[in-house]
Design a protein around this motif. Structure first.
Motif, PDB file in Angstrom:
ATOM      1  N   UNK A  55     142.711 -58.505 -12.070  1.00  0.00           N
ATOM      2  CA  UNK A  55     142.326 -59.647 -11.390  1.00  0.00           C
ATOM      3  C   UNK A  55     141.768 -59.679 -10.031  1.00  0.00           C
ATOM      4  N   UNK A  56     140.892 -60.415  -9.633  1.00  0.00           N
ATOM      5  CA  UNK A  56     140.264 -60.292  -8.416  1.00  0.00           C
ATOM      6  C   UNK A  56     141.237 -60.018  -7.001  1.00  0.00           C
ATOM      7  N   UNK A  57     142.198 -60.879  -6.974  1.00  0.00           N
ATOM      8  CA  UNK A  57     143.097 -60.437  -5.868  1.00  0.00           C
ATOM      9  C   UNK A  57     143.561 -59.277  -5.624  1.00  0.00           C
ATOM     10  N   UNK A  58     143.624 -58.416  -6.602  1.00  0.00           N
ATOM     11  CA  UNK A  58     144.215 -57.156  -6.362  1.00  0.00           C
ATOM     12  C   UNK A  58     143.053 -56.326  -5.536  1.00  0.00           C
ATOM     13  N   UNK A  59     141.899 -56.817  -5.337  1.00  0.00           N
ATOM     14  CA  UNK A  59     140.871 -55.999  -4.468  1.00  0.00           C
ATOM     15  C   UNK A  59     140.776 -56.722  -3.026  1.00  0.00           C
ATOM     16  N   UNK A  60     141.541 -57.611  -2.674  1.00  0.00           N
ATOM     17  CA  UNK A  60     141.531 -58.220  -1.551  1.00  0.00           C
ATOM     18  C   UNK A  60     141.276 -57.044  -0.373  1.00  0.00           C
ATOM     19  N   UNK A  61     142.129 -55.860  -0.438  1.00  0.00           N
ATOM     20  CA  UNK A  61     141.809 -54.897   0.673  1.00  0.00           C
ATOM     21  C   UNK A  61     140.733 -53.844   0.367  1.00  0.00           C
ATOM     22  N   UNK A  63     133.741 -56.933 -21.621  1.00  0.00           N
ATOM     23  CA  UNK A  63     132.633 -56.122 -22.707  1.00  0.00           C
ATOM     24  C   UNK A  63     132.163 -57.125 -23.745  1.00  0.00           C
ATOM     25  N   UNK A  64     130.946 -57.112 -23.919  1.00  0.00           N
ATOM     26  CA  UNK A  64     129.983 -57.907 -24.891  1.00  0.00           C
ATOM     27  C   UNK A  64     130.321 -59.258 -24.452  1.00  0.00           C
ATOM     28  N   UNK A  65     130.657 -59.797 -23.155  1.00  0.00           N
ATOM     29  CA  UNK A  65     130.963 -61.154 -23.042  1.00  0.00           C
ATOM     30  C   UNK A  65     132.083 -61.690 -23.504  1.00  0.00           C
ATOM     31  N   UNK A  66     132.978 -60.859 -24.183  1.00  0.00           N
ATOM     32  CA  UNK A  66     134.088 -61.329 -24.965  1.00  0.00           C
ATOM     33  C   UNK A  66     135.467 -61.471 -24.076  1.00  0.00           C
ATOM     34  N   UNK A  67     135.874 -62.647 -23.657  1.00  0.00           N
ATOM     35  CA  UNK A  67     136.990 -62.775 -22.808  1.00  0.00           C
ATOM     36  C   UNK A  67     136.485 -62.932 -21.268  1.00  0.00           C
ATOM     37  N   UNK A  68     137.477 -63.059 -20.524  1.00  0.00           N
ATOM     38  CA  UNK A  68     137.143 -62.997 -19.105  1.00  0.00           C
ATOM     39  C   UNK A  68     137.739 -61.742 -18.418  1.00  0.00           C
ATOM     40  N   UNK A  69     137.405 -61.554 -17.211  1.00  0.00           N
ATOM     41  CA  UNK A  69     137.645 -60.274 -16.421  1.00  0.00           C
ATOM     42  C   UNK A  69     139.155 -60.055 -16.406  1.00  0.00           C
ATOM     43  N   UNK A  70     139.807 -61.336 -16.201  1.00  0.00           N
ATOM     44  CA  UNK A  70     141.334 -61.079 -15.980  1.00  0.00           C
ATOM     45  C   UNK A  70     141.937 -60.902 -17.395  1.00  0.00           C
ATOM     46  N   UNK A  71     141.356 -61.076 -18.358  1.00  0.00           N
ATOM     47  CA  UNK A  71     141.942 -60.808 -19.826  1.00  0.00           C
ATOM     48  C   UNK A  71     142.058 -59.145 -20.058  1.00  0.00           C
TER      49      UNK A  71
END
Length: 229
Positions: free
Chosen positions: A175-181, A124-132
């Motif tokens: 995290x991105x890995x949770x969307x592997x399926x 949101x608003x570029x604050x932090x990373x997706x994994x945060x």
């Protein structure tokens, strides 16, 4: 949009060219993008056809907007029913309220699915990373379950309900890995709301759910500053 911060909560990039489509009269994809009704095969696009239709303005007072879609020649190609779909957006002190109403214009039973597909900018608003970011479900005592997704030969929902491994109680650390399926279809009775938040920002996204028992999570697995979820 957050006017004071000059940023959008809703996705507006061309990586995924949609923003918050209405899913009707189907959610997801049918095998071979088709289904049978009374012995006849009908095509059905992924997530239905409503997002590609032109709605009429039923009412607009500047605070509350109601849009209307009537069955027409184009919709009957996919869905042999007469219906009227109303989609209402209303600004309140707490935020934006989205509601649906479907009227059956025939004597037949009307079978349908309906939902919303909002894509939110993370971070949101570029604050932090997706994994945060964390997705928190309400109430806090939920033991989150998901439908099992089988990936081959094509991804499909098996019908089995399993524990959501990515969850700790009613919280999910993204995290991105949770969307592997693929997408995650969460199935819990009693879900009242979903909160997206991070310790890296004061901004949050809260979605209240009164009439929906299913919540799907999905993201584009890309390394860009903004990703939709």
């Amino acid at each position: 949009m957050n006017k004071s911060g000059n940023f959008d909560y809703i996705w507006n990039d061309d990586l995924w060219p949609k923003h918050a489509p209405v899913l009707f009269p189907a959610i997801g994809r049918s095998e071979n993008d088709a289904y049978y009704y009374q012995g006849k095969e009908y095509e059905m696009p992924q997530h239905g056809f409503a997002a590609d239709q032109v709605f009429e303005i039923e009412d607009n007072d500047g605070i509350k907007l109601t849009l209307k879609l009537n069955a027409n020649e184009a919709t009957r190609r996919f869905y042999p029913f007469d219906f009227t779909l109303f989609v209402t957006f209303e600004l309140t002190d707490e935020g934006l309220v989205l509601s649906f109403k479907i009227e059956n214009q025939t004597a037949e039973q009307l079978s349908f699915s309906i939902g919303s597909h909002p894509a939110f900018n993370l971070p949101i608003n570029g604050e932090g990373e997706f994994e945060d970011y964390t997705v928190t479900f309400e109430p806090s005592n939920l033991d989150l379950k998901q439908y099992k997704i089988v990936k081959t030969p094509n991804p499909y929902r098996s019908g089995d309900v399993i524990d959501l491994k990515a969850a700790k109680g009613s919280q999910i650390a993204l995290n991105y890995e949770m969307f592997d399926d693929g997408l995650i279809i969460i199935q819990n009775d009693g879900i009242k709301g979903v909160l997206i938040s991070s310790p890296k920002t004061k901004h949050q996204i809260h979605v209240s759910l009164d009439d929906f028992r299913y919540v799907c999570l999905w993201t584009k697995k890309v390394l860009t500053q903004n990703s939709c979820a």
